[in-house]
Design an enzyme around this catalytic site. Structure first.
Site, PDB file in Angstrom:
ATOM      1  N   ASP A  24      34.745  38.014  40.638  1.00  0.00           N
ATOM      2  CA  ASP A  24      33.715  37.396  41.489  1.00  0.00           C
ATOM      3  C   ASP A  24      32.644  38.360  42.014  1.00  0.00           C
ATOM      4  OD1 ASP A  24      35.434  35.316  41.010  1.00  0.00           O
ATOM      5  OD2 ASP A  24      35.895  34.891  43.104  1.00  0.00           O
ATOM      6  N   LYS A 129      35.945  29.591  37.892  1.00  0.00           N
ATOM      7  CA  LYS A 129      37.143  29.079  38.580  1.00  0.00           C
ATOM      8  C   LYS A 129      36.738  28.335  39.847  1.00  0.00           C
ATOM      9  CE  LYS A 129      37.962  33.505  40.929  1.00  0.00           C
ATOM     10  NZ  LYS A 129      37.773  33.064  42.308  1.00  0.00           N
ATOM     11  N   CYS A 162      40.048  36.347  46.975  1.00  0.00           N
ATOM     12  CA  CYS A 162      40.190  36.047  45.544  1.00  0.00           C
ATOM     13  C   CYS A 162      40.960  37.116  44.777  1.00  0.00           C
ATOM     14  CB  CYS A 162      38.820  35.804  44.926  1.00  0.00           C
ATOM     15  SG  CYS A 162      38.093  34.262  45.534  1.00  0.00           S
TER      16      CYS A 162
END
Ligand code: TIU
Length: 225
Positions: A24, A129, A162
């Site tokens: 990310d 995701k 995450c």
């Protein structure tokens, strides 16, 4: 096989079964005006690790290690965004709202892209995701299995959200994960430190932690032998 001086103990790195997993590194978390700032965070802490992640990607590409990039993203119609996620808290803008970099956390919007210096190269896998973990509602397991990958060098943001969620998911699926301490960051320094401790406690209950230089040193000393 390279052996990385890691915590809580040495990490064996079978190079032919390893991949780099970058979580990310998106403008939505790292630049002003994105999802991270809308949640009330100071994003400058995250910007600081971009050069280290560039080094990691350079190393992986030179060595021919597979690189996997994840991005937290929702469909434009929000069909993959649970209302509980969109309605949580009191952000200045919610997921799907129009912000200075386009709609917040929506795939295809400028803010949802990776930061400019960490763009995927052709042939590198990109996993979109909808959740915090990279295994939930994605085909990551199938991709790793089809490539025979058992070891993951993990980087990205944020350490306790995450990154940690993904490492725990990977750990439960039998992957040996090494988190690169200088290639991950949190909006909360104390949460980063706590996460590193949680991962390595109890004999590496979730995985290992090391600095990128320690991985480099292991690879270089292997080359000399
Ligand atoms: N808010 C926060 O710390 N993180 C996220 O929402 N997503 C990721 O960590 N990528």
């Amino acid at each position: 096989m390279p052996v990385v001086e890691a915590r809580p103990y040495a990490y064996d790195l079978p190079v032919d079964k390893a991949a780099v997993l970058v979580i990310d590194m998106q403008r939505d978390f790292i630049e002003p005006g994105g999802f991270g700032e809308c949640l009330g965070n100071d994003v400058s802490r995250l910007q600081a690790i971009v050069p280290a992640v560039e080094h990691l990607l350079g190393l992986a590409r030179r060595m021919g290690l597979p690189v996997i990039h994840t991005r937290e993203a929702h469909h434009p119609d929000l069909s993959d965004c649970p209302p509980a996620k969109r309605e949580r808290g009191a952000p200045s803008l919610r997921i799907g709202d129009e912000g200075p970099m386009g709609r917040i956390l929506i795939e295809g919007e400028p803010g949802n892209d990776f930061v400019p210096t960490l763009q995927p190269q052709p042939g590198e896998l990109v996993i979109s995701k909808p959740g915090k973990g990279a295994f939930y509602a994605t085909r990551l397991t199938e991709h790793l299995q089809s490539r025979g990958i058992t070891h993951l060098l993990v980087a990205g943001v944020t350490t306790e959200v995450c990154v940690q969620t993904t490492m725990r998911e990977a750990n439960d699926r039998g992957y040996c994960c090494l988190l690169l301490e200088d290639c991950t960051e949190s909006y909360f320094p104390e949460f980063k430190q706590a996460t590193l401790q949680m991962i390595t406690a109890q004999g590496g209950i979730v995985g290992w932690v090391a600095m990128l230089d320690q991985v480099l040193a292991a690879i270089m000393s292997e080359d000399e032998t």
